[in-house]
Design a protein around this motif. Sequence first.
Motif, mmCIF file in Angstrom:
data_model
loop_
_atom_site.group_PDB
_atom_site.id
_atom_site.type_symbol
_atom_site.label_atom_id
_atom_site.label_comp_id
_atom_site.label_asym_id
_atom_site.label_seq_id
_atom_site.Cartn_x
_atom_site.Cartn_y
_atom_site.Cartn_z
ATOM 1 N N ASP A 148 -5.904 7.222 7.930
ATOM 2 C CA ASP A 148 -6.599 7.019 6.656
ATOM 3 C C ASP A 148 -7.623 5.897 6.731
ATOM 4 O O ASP A 148 -8.468 5.762 5.848
ATOM 5 N N GLN A 191 -1.235 5.776 8.501
ATOM 6 C CA GLN A 191 -2.137 4.802 7.900
ATOM 7 C C GLN A 191 -3.419 4.665 8.720
ATOM 8 O O GLN A 191 -4.522 4.543 8.162
ATOM 9 N N TRP A 234 5.397 -4.007 9.358
ATOM 10 C CA TRP A 234 4.236 -4.144 8.487
ATOM 11 C C TRP A 234 4.252 -5.510 7.820
ATOM 12 O O TRP A 234 5.299 -6.008 7.420
ATOM 13 N N ARG A 269 0.829 -1.206 0.000
ATOM 14 C CA ARG A 269 0.000 0.000 0.000
ATOM 15 C C ARG A 269 0.860 1.251 0.000
ATOM 16 O O ARG A 269 0.584 2.212 -0.713
ATOM 17 N N ARG A 270 1.914 1.244 0.797
ATOM 18 C CA ARG A 270 2.752 2.451 0.911
ATOM 19 C C ARG A 270 3.500 2.735 -0.389
ATOM 20 O O ARG A 270 3.587 3.887 -0.827
ATOM 21 N N THR A 325 4.620 5.963 10.494
ATOM 22 C CA THR A 325 3.941 5.420 9.329
ATOM 23 C C THR A 325 2.607 4.800 9.734
ATOM 24 O O THR A 325 1.578 5.011 9.081
ATOM 25 N N ASP A 328 7.774 6.720 4.004
ATOM 26 C CA ASP A 328 6.836 5.681 4.428
ATOM 27 C C ASP A 328 7.079 4.380 3.671
ATOM 28 O O ASP A 328 7.088 3.292 4.243
#
Length: 284
Positions: free
Chosen positions: A106, A103, A242, A7-8, A99, A79
């Motif tokens: 969002d 996220q 992550w 995603r990043r 980071t 990020d």
Amino acid sequence: MAAVQTRRKRKLGQFLNALRKRAGKTEVDYHALTRKTQSTLSRMENGYISPSWTELGALLGLYGATDAERREAEALWEDAKQDGTRLVYAAAYTPEARTYARQEADATEVRTIEMIVIPGLLQTPAYAAAIRLAGQRFMDSSVSVEQVAAALANRQRRLPGLRLHAVIDEAALHRVVGGRQVMREQLSHLLDTGKRDNVVIQVIPFEAGAHGTMSGGGATALRFDDSDPSAVYLEYAGGGKWVDNPADVQKYLLHFEEMVNEVALSPKDSASLIRKTATALKDT
């Protein structure tokens, strides 16, 4: 190892793609600048790879980015490059934690499983301060308790507009963090917050025995309203990591559903257990 879409990285790629198209630049222009192929440009803009710092600067120049757009692109690049593999001190202010906070801001839904601690979005200030004090070996001494509390409060301000589903091991209810009064207030806060329509709290009882994530730390899944897939963040003392591989993310999502539906108590029974634990703290 094959490049993995995240995603990043995709956020950065989409941003650069928009700048390129606005500037009227093509794959030919990209090749002339970098001597790289159209395939490389496609993988970058679709979130499979990230440009180097030097290449990023060159692309921003080619695309005529403004100062504000440069700052945004650089933040997205920072990020995107976080892989969470290094144990970093000052957990609240590591690049990984920053980071995650971006996220989470969002996200439209947060699903979290915690084994030994109350999830951050549900912590009281006194409970959070006690956690911070106990983990000071892993913290940046230049960051005050007040700063950490302010950062947590800022995250919690989004809670009314966020769907939160928290699964908490019973052990976290019995661990007296910060003293009996602090813990009573924390459990009372859980009961109050759990009454909100957008919040679900379930407890994994001791009787449930062994379960999939009990050997690790906290695991949090973020869901987004846009086309972006869910992302999973694993937190540990001093940092976090992550989980970006789609197959691994899916394992965590399936595990969460299993815990919710087959292992944890219902929200009503969980509230009863929390209330009973808080009452026991008053009586002794």
